[in-house]
Scaffold this motif. Structure first.
Motif, PDB file in Angstrom:
ATOM      1  N   GLN A  45     -59.015  78.651  71.959  1.00  0.00           N
ATOM      2  CA  GLN A  45     -59.735  78.964  73.460  1.00  0.00           C
ATOM      3  C   GLN A  45     -58.536  79.556  74.091  1.00  0.00           C
ATOM      4  OE1 GLN A  45     -60.077  75.848  76.049  1.00  0.00           O
ATOM      5  NE2 GLN A  45     -61.928  76.885  76.945  1.00  0.00           N
ATOM      6  N   GLU A  59     -55.213  78.340  72.583  1.00  0.00           N
ATOM      7  CA  GLU A  59     -55.013  76.888  71.685  1.00  0.00           C
ATOM      8  C   GLU A  59     -56.043  76.566  70.796  1.00  0.00           C
ATOM      9  OE1 GLU A  59     -56.038  73.410  74.511  1.00  0.00           O
ATOM     10  OE2 GLU A  59     -55.307  72.249  73.141  1.00  0.00           O
ATOM     11  N   VAL A  62     -59.573  71.908  66.449  1.00  0.00           N
ATOM     12  CA  VAL A  62     -60.390  71.788  65.311  1.00  0.00           C
ATOM     13  C   VAL A  62     -61.577  71.234  65.399  1.00  0.00           C
ATOM     14  CG1 VAL A  62     -59.648  69.232  64.989  1.00  0.00           C
ATOM     15  CG2 VAL A  62     -59.849  70.488  63.006  1.00  0.00           C
ATOM     16  N   ARG A  63     -62.483  71.460  64.362  1.00  0.00           N
ATOM     17  CA  ARG A  63     -63.843  71.099  64.402  1.00  0.00           C
ATOM     18  C   ARG A  63     -64.340  70.627  62.900  1.00  0.00           C
ATOM     19  NH1 ARG A  63     -63.181  71.713  68.874  1.00  0.00           N
ATOM     20  NH2 ARG A  63     -63.649  73.107  70.143  1.00  0.00           N
ATOM     21  N   ILE A  94     -53.966  72.393  59.978  1.00  0.00           N
ATOM     22  CA  ILE A  94     -54.219  72.960  61.202  1.00  0.00           C
ATOM     23  C   ILE A  94     -53.042  73.853  61.620  1.00  0.00           C
ATOM     24  CG2 ILE A  94     -54.760  72.635  63.650  1.00  0.00           C
ATOM     25  CD1 ILE A  94     -56.219  69.964  62.821  1.00  0.00           C
ATOM     26  N   ASN A 118     -52.336  71.295  69.002  1.00  0.00           N
ATOM     27  CA  ASN A 118     -51.933  69.833  69.435  1.00  0.00           C
ATOM     28  C   ASN A 118     -51.443  68.844  68.276  1.00  0.00           C
ATOM     29  OD1 ASN A 118     -53.726  69.771  72.129  1.00  0.00           O
ATOM     30  ND2 ASN A 118     -55.160  70.966  70.629  1.00  0.00           N
ATOM     31  N   ASP A 180     -49.498  67.871  77.219  1.00  0.00           N
ATOM     32  CA  ASP A 180     -50.776  68.174  77.574  1.00  0.00           C
ATOM     33  C   ASP A 180     -51.604  66.733  78.207  1.00  0.00           C
ATOM     34  OD1 ASP A 180     -53.586  69.062  76.881  1.00  0.00           O
ATOM     35  OD2 ASP A 180     -53.290  68.651  74.820  1.00  0.00           O
ATOM     36  N   ASP A 181     -52.596  67.169  78.895  1.00  0.00           N
ATOM     37  CA  ASP A 181     -53.315  66.041  79.651  1.00  0.00           C
ATOM     38  C   ASP A 181     -52.440  65.603  80.612  1.00  0.00           C
ATOM     39  OD1 ASP A 181     -55.420  66.461  77.846  1.00  0.00           O
ATOM     40  OD2 ASP A 181     -54.950  64.456  76.628  1.00  0.00           O
ATOM     41  N   ARG A 204     -58.029  68.185  82.847  1.00  0.00           N
ATOM     42  CA  ARG A 204     -59.074  68.550  83.248  1.00  0.00           C
ATOM     43  C   ARG A 204     -59.747  67.717  84.295  1.00  0.00           C
ATOM     44  NH1 ARG A 204     -63.793  68.065  80.107  1.00  0.00           N
ATOM     45  NH2 ARG A 204     -62.637  67.291  78.287  1.00  0.00           N
ATOM     46  N   GLU A 237     -56.502  73.133  83.071  1.00  0.00           N
ATOM     47  CA  GLU A 237     -57.586  72.989  81.967  1.00  0.00           C
ATOM     48  C   GLU A 237     -58.729  72.667  82.746  1.00  0.00           C
ATOM     49  OE1 GLU A 237     -55.632  70.287  78.251  1.00  0.00           O
ATOM     50  OE2 GLU A 237     -56.433  69.082  79.837  1.00  0.00           O
ATOM     51  N   GLU A 240     -63.950  75.843  85.537  1.00  0.00           N
ATOM     52  CA  GLU A 240     -65.373  76.226  85.109  1.00  0.00           C
ATOM     53  C   GLU A 240     -66.034  77.049  85.898  1.00  0.00           C
ATOM     54  OE1 GLU A 240     -67.570  72.598  84.398  1.00  0.00           O
ATOM     55  OE2 GLU A 240     -66.535  72.286  82.430  1.00  0.00           O
ATOM     56  N   TYR A 259     -64.151  77.254  80.611  1.00  0.00           N
ATOM     57  CA  TYR A 259     -65.382  77.877  80.148  1.00  0.00           C
ATOM     58  C   TYR A 259     -65.641  78.855  81.023  1.00  0.00           C
ATOM     59  CZ  TYR A 259     -66.390  73.610  77.280  1.00  0.00           C
ATOM     60  OH  TYR A 259     -66.414  72.521  76.513  1.00  0.00           O
TER      61      TYR A 259
HETATM   62  P1  C2E Z   1     -57.316  68.949  74.754  1.00  0.00           P
HETATM   63  O1  C2E Z   1     -55.913  69.407  73.691  1.00  0.00           O
HETATM   64  O2  C2E Z   1     -57.046  68.529  76.104  1.00  0.00           O
HETATM   65  O3  C2E Z   1     -58.112  70.251  74.476  1.00  0.00           O
HETATM   66  C1  C2E Z   1     -59.028  70.760  75.757  1.00  0.00           C
HETATM   67  C2  C2E Z   1     -60.382  70.249  75.354  1.00  0.00           C
HETATM   68  O4  C2E Z   1     -61.185  70.666  76.732  1.00  0.00           O
HETATM   69  C3  C2E Z   1     -61.351  71.042  74.136  1.00  0.00           C
HETATM   70  O5  C2E Z   1     -61.982  70.145  73.827  1.00  0.00           O
HETATM   71  C4  C2E Z   1     -61.824  72.027  74.951  1.00  0.00           C
HETATM   72  O6  C2E Z   1     -63.043  72.678  74.210  1.00  0.00           O
HETATM   73  C5  C2E Z   1     -62.068  71.528  76.319  1.00  0.00           C
HETATM   74  N1  C2E Z   1     -62.607  72.545  77.435  1.00  0.00           N
HETATM   75  C6  C2E Z   1     -61.991  73.646  77.429  1.00  0.00           C
HETATM   76  N2  C2E Z   1     -62.170  74.364  78.514  1.00  0.00           N
HETATM   77  C7  C2E Z   1     -63.177  73.367  79.147  1.00  0.00           C
HETATM   78  C8  C2E Z   1     -64.083  73.541  80.549  1.00  0.00           C
HETATM   79  O7  C2E Z   1     -64.265  74.615  81.097  1.00  0.00           O
HETATM   80  N3  C2E Z   1     -65.006  72.670  80.507  1.00  0.00           N
HETATM   81  C9  C2E Z   1     -65.198  71.593  79.453  1.00  0.00           C
HETATM   82  N4  C2E Z   1     -65.651  70.391  79.818  1.00  0.00           N
HETATM   83  N5  C2E Z   1     -64.056  71.329  78.759  1.00  0.00           N
HETATM   84  C10 C2E Z   1     -63.286  72.269  78.473  1.00  0.00           C
HETATM   85  P2  C2E Z   1     -62.401  69.773  72.407  1.00  0.00           P
HETATM   86  O8  C2E Z   1     -62.099  70.885  71.502  1.00  0.00           O
HETATM   87  O9  C2E Z   1     -63.553  68.909  72.175  1.00  0.00           O
HETATM   88  O10 C2E Z   1     -61.095  68.956  71.797  1.00  0.00           O
HETATM   89  C11 C2E Z   1     -61.012  67.762  72.582  1.00  0.00           C
HETATM   90  C12 C2E Z   1     -59.664  66.798  72.325  1.00  0.00           C
HETATM   91  O11 C2E Z   1     -59.450  66.605  70.764  1.00  0.00           O
HETATM   92  C13 C2E Z   1     -58.462  67.855  72.779  1.00  0.00           C
HETATM   93  O12 C2E Z   1     -58.047  67.797  73.816  1.00  0.00           O
HETATM   94  C14 C2E Z   1     -57.156  67.063  71.978  1.00  0.00           C
HETATM   95  O13 C2E Z   1     -56.797  65.910  72.574  1.00  0.00           O
HETATM   96  C15 C2E Z   1     -58.118  66.823  70.401  1.00  0.00           C
HETATM   97  N6  C2E Z   1     -57.803  67.944  69.564  1.00  0.00           N
HETATM   98  C16 C2E Z   1     -58.569  69.113  69.391  1.00  0.00           C
HETATM   99  N7  C2E Z   1     -58.145  69.714  68.338  1.00  0.00           N
HETATM  100  C17 C2E Z   1     -57.081  69.034  67.887  1.00  0.00           C
HETATM  101  C18 C2E Z   1     -56.128  69.515  66.866  1.00  0.00           C
HETATM  102  O14 C2E Z   1     -56.054  70.237  66.189  1.00  0.00           O
HETATM  103  N8  C2E Z   1     -55.135  68.252  66.718  1.00  0.00           N
HETATM  104  C19 C2E Z   1     -55.143  67.151  67.284  1.00  0.00           C
HETATM  105  N9  C2E Z   1     -54.102  66.227  67.063  1.00  0.00           N
HETATM  106  N10 C2E Z   1     -56.082  66.973  68.330  1.00  0.00           N
HETATM  107  C20 C2E Z   1     -56.923  67.642  68.572  1.00  0.00           C
END
Ligand code: C2E
Ligand code: MG
Ligand code: MG
Ligand code: MG
Length: 281
Positions: A45, A59, A62-63, A94, A118, A180-181, A204, A237, A240, A259
């Motif tokens: 992203q 950023e 992973v899926r 990753i 991450n 982060d966060d 966010r 983060e 929208e 988004y």
């Molecule tokens: P994060 O690191 O805070 O990643 C940002 C999340 O916010 C991502 O969700 C992204 O798709 C989502 N996001 C971005 N822009 C928007 C927006 O405008 N609106 C909304 N509602 N959401 C938005 P995602 O991909 O579902 O990932 C969720 C969490 O899972 C991540 O939060 C992170 O904590 C974890 N994660 C994802 N990929 C990895 C990875 O490769 N390794 C690790 N350890 N954790 C991961």
């Protein structure tokens, strides 16, 4: 009445407890196989510079494409990967995929961009972390300044004393470090100052209502001001809409992700996005 309620509770507890346990047992087995079966993939992203509108970072997210359950979002399997230790091989994969993809973009003539990865708490506390990252950088020949590691605020503050050592080692390798966060944990400002960090990512949950909730607006302004006083950059983060964007620009936020600009994209789609940007379209 009490008896009936007790029984209902009992039924509810056993049935849901059992399915949850079964589900996570199966999922755990499936997750063990997911890497070898190539069911995991990453999306990227864009992170946008609020002054120029350019994509300045990506950023890695992973899926899991599960064979029967379909697409599983990271929040539904990363905790399981953490509990089982599977996050170590998965996280390493990753990291190397992200570094290699980024090196490929550079070689194909695109302007240098940084890629953020991450790191979970488990990975961050792992003894081999520094070695793993050094090895990945060498193998991909990626310039360390184009790798950013994201560590959540809570992981960073968990054991601040030993964390400082790890963070300093990472920094001495030349990689960038992001929190982060940010805003959801309990950072002590005096600790934060002692970490050689580069970026704060405002969670966010503060951005969502930033234009309608005075508290969220105040917190967001305070985080931006504090970050700048500590010589850190700030990313918001979950942007929208246009109003959130305007608020962030008016308050000197450096970067945004969300988004409104772009959803996470597959590498192929992202390549097109970067090519379009570098040709000035
Ligand atoms: P994060 O690191 O805070 O990643 C940002 C999340 O916010 C991502 O969700 C992204 O798709 C989502 N996001 C971005 N822009 C928007 C927006 O405008 N609106 C909304 N509602 N959401 C938005 P995602 O991909 O579902 O990932 C969720 C969490 O899972 C991540 O939060 C992170 O904590 C974890 N994660 C994802 N990929 C990895 C990875 O490769 N390794 C690790 N350890 N954790 C991961
Ligand atoms: Mg992140
Ligand atoms: Mg985040
Ligand atoms: Mg977040």
């Amino acid at each position: 009445h009490a008896k009936a309620e007790g029984r209902n509770n009992f039924q509810f507890y056993t049935s849901s407890g059992k399915t949850a346990a079964l589900r996570s047992l199966t999922l755990e087995g499936d997750l063990r196989m997911a890497l070898a079966r190539r069911e995991l993939f990453v999306e990227y992203q864009p992170e946008i510079d609020l002054k120029t509108g350019e994509t300045v970072g990506l950023e890695t997210l992973v899926r899991w494409d599960h064979p029967t359950l379909g697409l599983i979002p990271p929040l539904d399997f990363i905790p399981l990967a953490e509990e089982t230790g599977l996050i170590l091989p998965i996280g390493e994969w990753i990291l190397s995929i992200a570094c290699m993809q980024n090196a490929i973009w550079h070689k194909s003539g695109l302007e240098p961009i940084r890629v953020a990865v991450n790191l979970s708490g488990h990975q961050f506390r792992q003894r081999n972390l520094i070695k793993t990252i050094a090895k990945t950088l060498t193998n991909s020949r990626l310039d360390p300044q184009h790798l950013e590691l994201e560590i959540t605020e809570s992981t960073l503050m968990e054991n601040a004393a030993s964390t400082i050592h790890t963070v300093k080692e990472l920094k001495s390798m030349g990689v960038r470090l992001a929190v982060d966060d940010f805003g959801t944990g309990y950072s002590s400002l005096s600790y934060l100052r002692r970490f050689p960090l580069d970026v704060l990512k405002i969670d966010r949950s503060f951005i969502r209502d930033v234009t309608i909730n005075a508290d969220d607006a105040a917190i967001t302004r305070a985080i931006i001001a504090m970050a700048h006083n500590l010589n850190l950059e700030v990313i918001a983060e979950g942007v929208e809409n246009e109003q959130q964007l305007q608020f962030l620009q008016e308050n000197n936020c450096d970067m945004a992700q969300g988004y409104y600009y772009c959803r996470p994209l597959t590498p192929a789609k992202l390549t097109k996005h970067l090519e379009k940007q570098s040709s000035g379209l």
